[in-house]
Scaffold this active site. Structure first.
Site, PDB file in Angstrom:
ATOM      1  N   ASP A 163      32.235  -5.940   9.800  1.00  0.00           N
ATOM      2  CA  ASP A 163      30.920  -6.599   9.866  1.00  0.00           C
ATOM      3  C   ASP A 163      29.941  -6.003   8.855  1.00  0.00           C
ATOM      4  O   ASP A 163      28.912  -5.424   9.203  1.00  0.00           O
ATOM      5  CB  ASP A 163      30.332  -6.570  11.286  1.00  0.00           C
ATOM      6  CG  ASP A 163      30.921  -7.671  12.163  1.00  0.00           C
ATOM      7  OD1 ASP A 163      31.968  -8.246  11.789  1.00  0.00           O
ATOM      8  OD2 ASP A 163      30.349  -7.965  13.235  1.00  0.00           O
ATOM      9  N   ASN A 183      34.794  -9.684  12.718  1.00  0.00           N
ATOM     10  CA  ASN A 183      34.751 -11.148  12.894  1.00  0.00           C
ATOM     11  C   ASN A 183      33.841 -11.823  11.867  1.00  0.00           C
ATOM     12  O   ASN A 183      34.012 -13.001  11.563  1.00  0.00           O
ATOM     13  CB  ASN A 183      34.328 -11.511  14.323  1.00  0.00           C
ATOM     14  CG  ASN A 183      32.975 -10.950  14.704  1.00  0.00           C
ATOM     15  OD1 ASN A 183      32.698  -9.759  14.505  1.00  0.00           O
ATOM     16  ND2 ASN A 183      32.101 -11.774  15.250  1.00  0.00           N
ATOM     17  N   HIS A 184      32.882 -11.082  11.288  1.00  0.00           N
ATOM     18  CA  HIS A 184      32.023 -11.687  10.264  1.00  0.00           C
ATOM     19  C   HIS A 184      32.688 -11.715   8.889  1.00  0.00           C
ATOM     20  O   HIS A 184      32.145 -12.312   7.963  1.00  0.00           O
ATOM     21  CB  HIS A 184      30.664 -10.976  10.201  1.00  0.00           C
ATOM     22  CG  HIS A 184      29.770 -11.359  11.348  1.00  0.00           C
ATOM     23  ND1 HIS A 184      28.775 -12.303  11.255  1.00  0.00           N
ATOM     24  CD2 HIS A 184      29.761 -10.951  12.641  1.00  0.00           C
ATOM     25  CE1 HIS A 184      28.178 -12.459  12.433  1.00  0.00           C
ATOM     26  NE2 HIS A 184      28.756 -11.641  13.291  1.00  0.00           N
ATOM     27  N   HIS A 244      37.707  -3.309  14.951  1.00  0.00           N
ATOM     28  CA  HIS A 244      36.330  -3.790  14.990  1.00  0.00           C
ATOM     29  C   HIS A 244      35.882  -4.011  16.432  1.00  0.00           C
ATOM     30  O   HIS A 244      34.775  -3.636  16.816  1.00  0.00           O
ATOM     31  CB  HIS A 244      36.177  -5.086  14.194  1.00  0.00           C
ATOM     32  CG  HIS A 244      34.792  -5.657  14.310  1.00  0.00           C
ATOM     33  ND1 HIS A 244      33.693  -4.999  13.790  1.00  0.00           N
ATOM     34  CD2 HIS A 244      34.315  -6.760  14.934  1.00  0.00           C
ATOM     35  CE1 HIS A 244      32.596  -5.698  14.085  1.00  0.00           C
ATOM     36  NE2 HIS A 244      32.950  -6.764  14.770  1.00  0.00           N
ATOM     37  N   HIS A 299      31.099  -3.862  16.919  1.00  0.00           N
ATOM     38  CA  HIS A 299      31.031  -5.240  17.433  1.00  0.00           C
ATOM     39  C   HIS A 299      29.852  -5.570  18.339  1.00  0.00           C
ATOM     40  O   HIS A 299      29.520  -6.720  18.498  1.00  0.00           O
ATOM     41  CB  HIS A 299      32.361  -5.559  18.146  1.00  0.00           C
ATOM     42  CG  HIS A 299      32.654  -7.006  18.388  1.00  0.00           C
ATOM     43  ND1 HIS A 299      32.434  -7.976  17.433  1.00  0.00           N
ATOM     44  CD2 HIS A 299      33.175  -7.664  19.463  1.00  0.00           C
ATOM     45  CE1 HIS A 299      32.815  -9.166  17.923  1.00  0.00           C
ATOM     46  NE2 HIS A 299      33.263  -8.992  19.145  1.00  0.00           N
TER      47      HIS A 299
END
Length: 452
Positions: free
Chosen positions: A208, A240-241, A293, A403
């Site tokens: 991220d 996830n980004h 993450h 996260h």
């Protein structure tokens, strides 16, 4: 040849770091001169069209060569030996990135040393294998070092971080007090010894890097340039980004277009997303700390070819399976490949999306539960039983993950077996602070950034 290309790539990386160092100091200076608040430097760079055009050239030439360089790195699991500095979500906060590097990994910022590395390459780290290490229990040190900047720090007891360490969650408090002190003393002596080796620290980012913050492009280019210069010492996991559907929606795409204009901005956005595909999904430190993450993956029943059927395929998939089909988006040729890719997709999803379960969430007999109300369809959460099974099967002692923003930049959960770290302060206009972690051979120390 490859090494010639490496030397060119290293020089480009050094150029990117120098350019961003200079640009950041200039932006902070301008802001101070105009009397606007200096911390957190409101976080954005001041760009003019000429510099932006020059930066565009640097970014595109890095991105054109990065996939080939990263292809030679371990994937999807990277094994690291301590001591390691670990940072969580940065979300475009260059101010926090620069602060933690200056306070916790200053050797990576020394231009002279960097220049040397850009010419000769990063020597492999000399490390005793984790098998040779003394194996006392891994201790989370029960005070927080508060970093005040310019090398100054103070110690605060866990008690002053009630939002981050509840007594019931603090495994340290379950040991006998004198035994605890003894272990901590031993762990801290070892940590001090490791710190003399500060130049030997590895640096692990938990993903991220982009979205939501003021300097997404600058942060991701800076950490990728560090990775190129120090391939054996700097490790970048994927969050996830670092997926196109997410960063198209939450700001990275707009940042690229705003900085480079429509056509060039889209080129940069596409090129950096192509690089994200090569970032590993998990790391282990000394084979005892599992890092990702977001979380641990669910169990499945995939068996690598030639292996006896196994009840738990998770580490085998991360350590041995061929991930090239998933990475390159190639259609599986047969049922075996189809099954493997489906399992890999599940692991990928869990590692970058899952959260520790909250008390109200229902869990299955394996200790996993549905998390879609919080993170969207197909996401899961994990409780104490899921962690316990994963740890006892694979001999881990701690899950280190990011996260989720935390008020103090960190949180200890699940009886001291899960440590969340978040390294972006004043995230989305909030009042949270940021933290970083140092994992040494027998201790885990928490460093929080002092509030401005």
């Amino acid at each position: 040849g490859a090494s010639g290309m490496d030397a060119q790539l290293r020089q480009k990386a050094e150029q990117a770091l120098r350019f961003l160092d200079h640009k950041w100091r200039f932006s902070c200076g301008q802001r101070r001169a105009s009397g606007s608040p200096s911390h957190p430097c409101n976080g954005s760079f001041l760009w003019n069209p000429t510099d932006a055009q020059h930066f565009f050239g640097i970014v595109m030439s890095l991105c054109s060569r990065l996939p080939e360089a990263l292809e030679r790195q371990p994937f999807p699991l990277v094994k690291i030996t301590s001591p390691v500095v670990v940072l969580g979500d940065l979300h475009g906060s260059f101010d926090d990135l620069f602060f933690f590097l200056a306070e916790m990994a200053p050797q990576l910022l020394e231009p002279g040393r960097r220049q040397q590395v850009s010419l000769t390459g990063d020597p492999p780290r000399s490390t005793a294998t984790s098998k040779d290490r003394p194996r006392d229990p891994l201790t989370i040190v029960s005070h927080v070092k508060v970093l005040e900047g310019n090398g100054k720090q103070r110690c605060d007891a866990f008690a002053s971080f009630v939002d981050s360490v509840t007594p019931s969650n603090n495994a340290l408090l379950h040991q006998q007090p004198d035994q605890r002190l003894q272990l901590q003393r031993k762990a801290l002596t070892q940590a001090a010894r490791d710190k003399d080796e500060k130049s030997n620290n590895s640096l692990l980012f938990l993903g991220d890097y982009v979205d939501r913050g003021p300097a997404s492009v600058e942060v991701i280019v800076y950490v990728l340039a560090l990775k190129i210069l120090y391939p054996n010492r700097v490790h970048l996991l994927r969050g996830n980004h670092e997926t196109a559907p997410v960063n198209r929606q939450y700001g990275f795409y707009e940042s690229c277009v705003e900085l480079f204009g429509d056509r060039c901005g889209v080129d940069v956005w596409n090129s950096i997303n192509e690089v994200f595909v090569y970032l590993p999904l998990a790391a282990t430190i000394d084979d005892r700390v599992f890092c990702a993450h977001a979380g641990i993956p669910r169990k499945g029943n995939y068996t690598p070819r030639g292996d006896p059927p196994t009840a738990d395929d998770r580490l085998a998939l991360l350590e041995r399976a061929d991930w090239s089909l998933l990475k390159k988006g190639i259609e599986p040729a047969d049922d075996h490949e189809m099954h493997m890719v489906t399992r890999q997709r599940e692991l990928f999803h869990d590692l970058i999306w899952a959260d520790p379960a909250e008390t109200h969430q229902a869990l299955d007999e394996e200790g996993f539960g549905d998390n879609s109300s919080k993170r969207g369809p197909g996401t899961f959460c994990y409780g104490c039983r899921a962690i316990g099974n994963f740890f006892s099967t694979f001999k881990f002692e701690l899950l280190l993950r990011a996260h989720e923003p935390k008020a103090s930049g960190f949180q200890v959960q699940k009886a001291g077996r899960v440590l969340t770290v978040f390294s972006s302060s004043q995230y989305c206009g909030d009042d949270n602070t940021a933290a970083g972690i140092v994992v040494s051979s027998n201790s885990v120390e928490i460093y929080a950034r002092a509030k401005a």
